[in-house]
Design an enzyme around this catalytic site. Structure first.
Site, PDB file in Angstrom:
ATOM      1  CG  ASP A 193      -5.893 -21.796 -57.333  1.00  0.00           C
ATOM      2  OD1 ASP A 193      -6.828 -22.522 -57.724  1.00  0.00           O
ATOM      3  OD2 ASP A 193      -5.734 -20.634 -57.738  1.00  0.00           O
TER       4      ASP A 193
ATOM      5  CB  CYS B  74      -0.290  -8.703 -53.228  1.00  0.00           C
ATOM      6  SG  CYS B  74       1.490  -8.765 -52.903  1.00  0.00           S
TER       7      CYS B  74
ATOM      8  CB  CYS C  68       7.238 -10.900 -56.483  1.00  0.00           C
ATOM      9  SG  CYS C  68       6.784 -11.701 -54.922  1.00  0.00           S
TER      10      CYS C  68
ATOM     11  CB  ALA D  88       3.654 -21.643 -51.558  1.00  0.00           C
ATOM     12  CG  MET D  89      -0.395 -23.051 -47.210  1.00  0.00           C
ATOM     13  SD  MET D  89      -1.504 -24.098 -48.172  1.00  0.00           S
ATOM     14  CE  MET D  89      -3.103 -23.606 -47.506  1.00  0.00           C
ATOM     15  CB  SER D  90      -2.228 -17.708 -51.611  1.00  0.00           C
ATOM     16  OG  SER D  90      -3.326 -18.477 -52.095  1.00  0.00           O
TER      17      SER D  90
END
Length: 419
Positions: free
Chosen positions: A87, A268, A172, A81-83
């Site tokens: 991190d 967000c 979420c 999972a890429m934000s």
């Protein structure tokens, strides 16, 4: 094998790009995709997801691939999972050469003041893709804006209208995000999903549970408390045993552009805006009402009960000669009840949710930033009740109560009543 056609497009700065793909199984048999660094014809969907080129053309390709992406299982394959932040970048680095990065593009209010730091913004998606492509790895974007709006944003708005103080990030993470990411991992042929959360996974009584991170200043176990334990069989948190400073140093040593990227914001879709301004734009009505004391006497007025939450002191505009705090709100009557700080004390909490492991006592956290308090725990028909050893001030309906046994999350639920 039948062939399906898929189209994706993108706009940026008044410019437009489009990509059309003919896909059979997991392979592209033909493509109309100008602006990319190589032809897509004959590539697998995994290979196509690693192709770069003109940024707008790559955006359009990502739009197309996200609709049909799939791959046969492969040994060692991991979905990350890429934000767009440091991190997830370090998590990707550790995942190896079979990693596939995935970013959820989620709905944002177009009028928010700051979109760039949000974990779901177009800028974050582009940063995540840059990280993946820089390592020669594929990246997939899942456009879930409407689904997110329906599942998270709309209930957030309704919660405030009903006099609650909801926590959208818990909802979420607890359902929407991990459900979507794990479903993607399965489509991508990945045995595991890795994320850059600061948390650990431990086993208690044969069940996998979220536990506190080694770095207590960055611990995200509370925010992950509502994730179903059954999902944790396929989830890993590689950063749970290290500090944020160690993560940034690892990213810098590897030359990752994300090493200096600032933290993403919570909630967000608010983009750094005040939730009251957001709710106004969402059509929540401003209606004049009374501010009353505990005896029901009017001591002031307000223009919407949803602008106030238990424990709030500022914004009351009351001259009472003593400090007054919001004790509760009544949505039906559109009133705000105020009193002195001692009247905010709560020793009993009723939550709708679940105890993952039966416990009769534990440490309870009632807000993300609050300190845990020892509590007796009793299972109810649809959740649990807490009797706190020490009073907690400003507990709000709609927030989450999370129960810990030592460092492990053993229960989570939405607060519905206090006493």
């Amino acid at each position: 094998m039948s062939t399906s056609e898929v189209f994706g497009d993108a706009t940026r700065g008044g410019e437009w790009a489009g990509v059309r793909l003919d896909v059979a199984g997991e392979r592209i048999v033909a493509a109309d995709a100008p602006g990319l660094e190589r032809s897509l014809a004959g590539l697998t969907l995994v290979e196509a997801a690693a192709v770069g080129g003109n940024p707008l053309a790559v955006d359009a390709l990502a739009s197309a691939l996200g609709q049909v992406f799939r791959a046969e299982p492969r040994a060692g394959r991991v979905a990350v999972a890429m934000s767009g932040g440091v991190d997830s970048a370090v998590t990707l680095l550790r995942a190896g050469r079979e990693a596939i990065g995935v970013t959820l593009r989620l709905w944002q209010d177009p009028e928010v003041p700051d979109t760039e730091r949000a974990c779901c913004s177009p800028e974050a998606v582009a940063a995540a893709r840059t990280t993946c492509h820089g390592l020669g790895l594929p990246h997939v974007t899942l456009d879930l804006r409407e689904e997110f709006k329906h599942a998270i944003v709309d209930p957030f708005t309704r919660g405030y209208e009903a006099g609650e103080t909801p926590n959208p990030c818990m909802h979420c993470n607890g359902a929407f995000r991990f459900d979507e990411l794990l479903a993607f991992a399965e489509r991508a042929g990945a045995a595991e999903l890795w994320t850059g959360h600061y948390a650990r996974i431990v086993e208690r009584d044969g069940m996998r549970l979220v536990a506190c991170a080694a770095d207590t200043t960055k611990d995200q176990s509370y925010m992950l408390a509502a994730v179903e334990p059954r999902l944790l069989e396929r989830v890993r948190f590689p950063l749970g045993e290290q500090t944020k400073e160690e993560t940034r140093a690892e990213a810098a040593a590897a030359g990752l552009p994300a090493a200096g990227r600032p933290e993403s914001q919570e909630a967000c879709f608010l983009g750094g805006d005040d939730y009251r301004a957001f709710l106004e734009r969402r059509g929540v009505a401003s209606a004049a009402g009374a501010i009353v004391d505990e005896d029901g006497a009017t001591v002031g007025s307000h223009d919407g009960h949803w602008r106030f939450t238990p424990g709030q002191r500022r914004g009351l505009r009351i001259s009472a000669g003593r400090a007054l705090y919001v004790l509760s709100t009544d949505a039906a009557a559109n009133t705000v009840v105020v009193g002195t700080r001692d009247r905010l004390a709560t020793t009993k909490v009723d939550a709708r949710g679940r105890l993952y492991v039966p416990v009769t006592e534990g440490d309870a956290k009632l807000r993300y930033r609050s300190s845990p308090v020892r509590a007796s725990v009793e299972t109810t028909s649809d959740g649990f009740a807490l009797a706190l050893d020490d009073p907690v001030h400003g507990v709000a309906r709609g927030q989450f109560a999370v129960v810990y046994d030592q460092d492990a999350v053993v229960g989570a639920g939405v607060i519905r009543n206090t006493g």
